[in-house]
Design an enzyme around this catalytic site. Sequence first.
Site, short mmCIF file in Angstrom:
data_model
loop_
_atom_site.label_atom_id
_atom_site.label_comp_id
_atom_site.label_asym_id
_atom_site.label_seq_id
_atom_site.Cartn_x
_atom_site.Cartn_y
_atom_site.Cartn_z
N GLU A 361 0.83 -1.22 0.00
CA GLU A 361 0.00 0.00 0.00
C GLU A 361 0.86 1.26 0.00
OE1 GLU A 361 -3.63 -0.43 2.30
OE2 GLU A 361 -3.28 -2.59 2.25
N THR A 363 5.21 1.91 -0.47
CA THR A 363 6.39 1.75 0.39
C THR A 363 6.63 3.05 1.15
OG1 THR A 363 7.87 2.58 -1.32
CG2 THR A 363 7.47 0.18 -1.30
C1 LIG Z 1 3.01 -9.14 2.16
C2 LIG Z 1 2.52 -8.37 0.97
C3 LIG Z 1 1.17 -8.37 0.66
C4 LIG Z 1 0.71 -7.68 -0.48
N1 LIG Z 1 -0.61 -7.75 -0.81
C5 LIG Z 1 -1.03 -7.19 -1.98
C6 LIG Z 1 -2.38 -7.36 -2.41
O1 LIG Z 1 -3.20 -8.01 -1.75
N2 LIG Z 1 -2.74 -6.79 -3.59
C7 LIG Z 1 -1.87 -6.08 -4.37
O2 LIG Z 1 -2.27 -5.60 -5.42
N3 LIG Z 1 -0.57 -5.92 -3.99
C8 LIG Z 1 -0.13 -6.46 -2.81
N4 LIG Z 1 1.18 -6.32 -2.42
C9 LIG Z 1 2.10 -5.61 -3.29
C10 LIG Z 1 2.57 -4.27 -2.73
O3 LIG Z 1 1.57 -3.31 -2.84
C11 LIG Z 1 3.87 -3.91 -3.46
O4 LIG Z 1 4.86 -4.83 -3.02
C12 LIG Z 1 4.31 -2.49 -3.20
O5 LIG Z 1 3.43 -1.58 -3.79
C13 LIG Z 1 5.73 -2.23 -3.73
O6 LIG Z 1 5.88 -2.68 -5.04
P1 LIG Z 1 7.13 -3.63 -5.40
O7 LIG Z 1 7.17 -4.72 -4.40
O8 LIG Z 1 7.00 -4.00 -6.83
O9 LIG Z 1 8.41 -2.76 -5.17
P2 LIG Z 1 9.08 -1.73 -6.22
O10 LIG Z 1 8.04 -0.78 -6.71
O11 LIG Z 1 9.85 -2.50 -7.22
O12 LIG Z 1 10.08 -0.95 -5.27
C14 LIG Z 1 11.38 -1.44 -4.95
C15 LIG Z 1 12.10 -0.35 -4.16
O13 LIG Z 1 12.22 0.84 -4.98
C16 LIG Z 1 11.65 1.95 -4.31
N5 LIG Z 1 11.05 2.84 -5.31
C17 LIG Z 1 10.19 2.52 -6.31
N6 LIG Z 1 9.87 3.61 -7.01
C18 LIG Z 1 10.52 4.66 -6.44
C19 LIG Z 1 10.59 6.06 -6.69
N7 LIG Z 1 9.88 6.64 -7.67
N8 LIG Z 1 11.38 6.81 -5.89
C20 LIG Z 1 12.06 6.26 -4.86
N9 LIG Z 1 12.04 4.95 -4.57
C21 LIG Z 1 11.28 4.15 -5.35
C22 LIG Z 1 10.62 1.35 -3.36
O14 LIG Z 1 10.31 2.23 -2.28
C23 LIG Z 1 11.33 0.09 -2.91
O15 LIG Z 1 12.24 0.41 -1.89
C24 LIG Z 1 1.64 -6.97 -1.28
C25 LIG Z 1 2.99 -6.97 -0.94
C26 LIG Z 1 3.44 -7.65 0.16
C27 LIG Z 1 4.91 -7.65 0.47
#
Ligand SMILES: Cc1cc2nc3c(=O)[nH]c(=O)nc-3n(C[C@H](O)[C@H](O)[C@H](O)COP(=O)(O)OP(=O)(O)OC[C@H]3O[C@@H](n4cnc5c(N)ncnc54)[C@H](O)[C@@H]3O)c2cc1C
Length: 382
Positions: A361, A363
């Site tokens: 929701e 990071t």
């Molecule tokens: C336990 C768990 C449950 C979840 N449940 C759901 C669910 O039910 N439904 C759903 O749709 N999703 C779900 N998610 C997904 C979650 O919303 C995403 O993991 C989250 O939005 C981050 O996306 P990502 O993991 O692809 O990380 P990325 O977007 O790849 O980010 C990787 C890193 O880069 C940083 N970053 C990215 N963009 C930028 C920027 N512009 N500037 C600075 N830093 C940046 C991030 O902060 C992070 O540190 C879940 C995730 C987890 C871990």
Amino acid sequence: MPELNDEERALRDAVRSFLEKKVAPDVAAHERARTFPWELLPQLYEFGYVRGGVPEAEGGDELSMMMQAILMEEAGRCWGSLRTTVNVQGMVARTLSAAADAGQRARFLAPLLEGRRFGWFGLTEPDAGSDAGAVRTVARRKGDGYVVNGSKIYITNALGCDFGILFARVLEEDGTDRGVTAILVDAAESRFGVHDIPHMPLRSTTSCELTFDDTVIPAANVLGDLGGGLSLAMKAVNVGRLNMAMGAVGLSQACLEEAIRFCRQREQFGKPIAAFQLVQQMVVEIATLTETSRLLGHRAARALDAGEPGRYECSMAKLYCGESAGRAATLALQVHGGAGLMEESPVERYFRDAREATIPEGTSQIQILHLGKALLGHSALR
Ligand SMILES: Cc1cc2nc3c(=O)[nH]c(=O)nc-3n(C[C@H](O)[C@H](O)[C@H](O)COP(=O)(O)OP(=O)(O)OC[C@H]3O[C@@H](n4cnc5c(N)ncnc54)[C@H](O)[C@@H]3O)c2cc1C
């Protein structure tokens, strides 16, 4: 001024007592077996979990955000897997309530509120995480339905649910792009792949990859307007951020209680470790983080209850409470010494679960960028 009114305090005490008696005793066994007591959820809904965010006219309890925040803190204090499960069910309920037509309400919302059906919320994809608008899953119109291709990842509890809200880019038969749209996917009606991705925290949830390979979905399952999916998702996510923040407050509170209990009974050098200044420093830091987190969460809830958009407050609460829970869990584990690393100690679970609080929701980094834009007027997102 008291922080909670009489009604709010009564709800907190009632739900805490229920969770301590009916849920807490079985948490360790469920975590070990990676199971979840789905059958208990209808009893929890009686307190306002999931139903709280839905108007009474639609079968909900229409609770204030403050009451819902209290419920989330208590869920987080008891069990992270419970907090995340009721949070996602609540997001699905609110999204259905905001956009479902009469047929969809009868088929999906009513049984969800009765605890007879459970739903997943499918936004994140392998290449669309923080950049949620980059959804690549496509639903192409064909006759009176859509043919869906693509995949979703990290979808909470999709393995245990019987339907879900899928966010996919809709293309008309002639290729016209109608934008990201919410579509209801009923597992009894459409074929798609689901598998759990083994993960560190929240062991009594599943974190699933969904694969859609020419999956056929009836056109009647479109939820809300074509192209309206992202704004629906973001509305759900705003309250979801507050719920995650308050769950993190509960986790910090649990860390505080466990640290106090342990350091009073553990003796070294001939006295309880509670008497050592450096141990007291750790416990006081956990207490301060917990109190300040709670105040920020309550402030966000009161802003939403006052009819304000609350985006700034929810983002700040999500950022601060999530990061604080991580620090509180680290300190609680340190207070326990080696015992804190053993699976028989609850702080081992708090430590794992706290790592989740800063990621879904939005990071912590994404919350900082939202707050930076609100304060400075410049977006640093791209
Ligand atoms: C336990 C768990 C449950 C979840 N449940 C759901 C669910 O039910 N439904 C759903 O749709 N999703 C779900 N998610 C997904 C979650 O919303 C995403 O993991 C989250 O939005 C981050 O996306 P990502 O993991 O692809 O990380 P990325 O977007 O790849 O980010 C990787 C890193 O880069 C940083 N970053 C990215 N963009 C930028 C920027 N512009 N500037 C600075 N830093 C940046 C991030 O902060 C992070 O540190 C879940 C995730 C987890 C871990």
